[in-house]
Design an enzyme around this catalytic site. Structure first.
Site, PDB file in Angstrom:
ATOM      1  N   TYR A  24     -75.712   1.006  15.048  1.00 41.12           N
ATOM      2  CA  TYR A  24     -76.099   0.165  16.191  1.00 41.12           C
ATOM      3  C   TYR A  24     -77.600  -0.038  16.333  1.00 41.12           C
ATOM      4  O   TYR A  24     -78.049  -0.755  17.216  1.00 41.12           O
ATOM      5  CB  TYR A  24     -75.527   0.774  17.472  1.00 41.12           C
ATOM      6  N   HIS A  99     -70.536  -8.517  18.928  1.00 41.30           N
ATOM      7  CA  HIS A  99     -70.515  -7.142  18.427  1.00 41.30           C
ATOM      8  C   HIS A  99     -71.791  -6.907  17.627  1.00 41.30           C
ATOM      9  O   HIS A  99     -72.186  -7.753  16.799  1.00 41.30           O
ATOM     10  CB  HIS A  99     -69.298  -6.898  17.541  1.00 41.30           C
TER      11      HIS A  99
HETATM   12  C1  DHK Z   1     -69.503  -1.604  19.906  1.00 38.97           C
HETATM   13  C2  DHK Z   1     -68.739  -0.502  20.122  1.00 38.97           C
HETATM   14  O1  DHK Z   1     -69.003   0.362  21.094  1.00 38.97           O
HETATM   15  C3  DHK Z   1     -67.612  -0.188  19.242  1.00 38.97           C
HETATM   16  O2  DHK Z   1     -66.539   0.432  19.933  1.00 38.97           O
HETATM   17  C4  DHK Z   1     -67.113  -1.419  18.527  1.00 38.97           C
HETATM   18  C5  DHK Z   1     -69.142  -2.656  18.970  1.00 38.97           C
HETATM   19  C6  DHK Z   1     -68.253  -2.177  17.893  1.00 38.97           C
HETATM   20  C7  DHK Z   1     -70.384  -3.329  18.420  1.00 38.97           C
HETATM   21  O3  DHK Z   1     -70.547  -3.419  17.182  1.00 38.97           O
HETATM   22  O4  DHK Z   1     -71.188  -3.767  19.262  1.00 38.97           O
HETATM   23  O5  DHK Z   1     -66.233  -1.038  17.577  1.00 38.97           O
END
Ligand code: DHK
Length: 144
Positions: A24, A99
């Site tokens: 992330y 996402h």
């Molecule tokens: C964010 C999340 O918290 C995950 O549960 C998803 C998503 C993906 C993202 O890529 O922003 O699977």
């Protein structure tokens, strides 16, 4: 009075910056919010995050009455929340599902988002920068 774009975030996104940075990134949610406000230009946005499914549903209801568009990262709720899906079905304007990661490259449990059925567009895999891309795209959609 211009109706705001609602930028809504689901569970665990409050931990952006330290949460699995290899997936992330290291951008915090506050920094993401600033990116969204910059991308929105003169348009107002409501930027919110919750770890509670019912709160996300209630914010979507608020957007139905008061919002122009919805950019939503439902996070883990993307894959199983019928209540969030049903709320989004009532939203009359454009919806961009976002996402940070490319969910299709992730584990099987992350690969099928229920929300994509009702989204105008889906943006994924761009990292946190995807939020600014989504808001910019929403501004253009609303100008059509
Ligand atoms: C964010 C999340 O918290 C995950 O549960 C998803 C998503 C993906 C993202 O890529 O922003 O699977």
């Amino acid at each position: 009075m211009t109706k705001p774009i609602y930028v809504l975030n689901g569970p665990n996104l409050n931990r952006l910056g330290t949460r699995e940075p290899e997936i992330y990134g290291k951008t915090t949610l506050a920094e993401v919010e600033a990116m969204c406000r910059k991308a929105a230009g003169a348009r107002p946005i409501e930027f919110r995050q919750t770890n509670a499914e019912h709160q996300l549903v209630e914010w979507i209801h608020e957007a139905i009455d008061a919002g122009s568009g919805v950019v939503i990262n439902p996070a883990g709720l993307s894959f199983r929340s019928i209540p969030v899906l049903d709320a989004l079905k009532m939203f009359p304007g454009p919806i961009i599902e976002l996402h940070i990661s490319n969910i299709h490259r992730r584990e099987e449990i992350y690969q099928h988002s229920l929300m994509s059925k009702v989204a105008t567009a889906v943006i994924m895999g761009l990292g946190p920068d995807g939020y600014a891309t989504a808001v910019s795209a929403m501004v253009r959609l609303l100008e059509k």
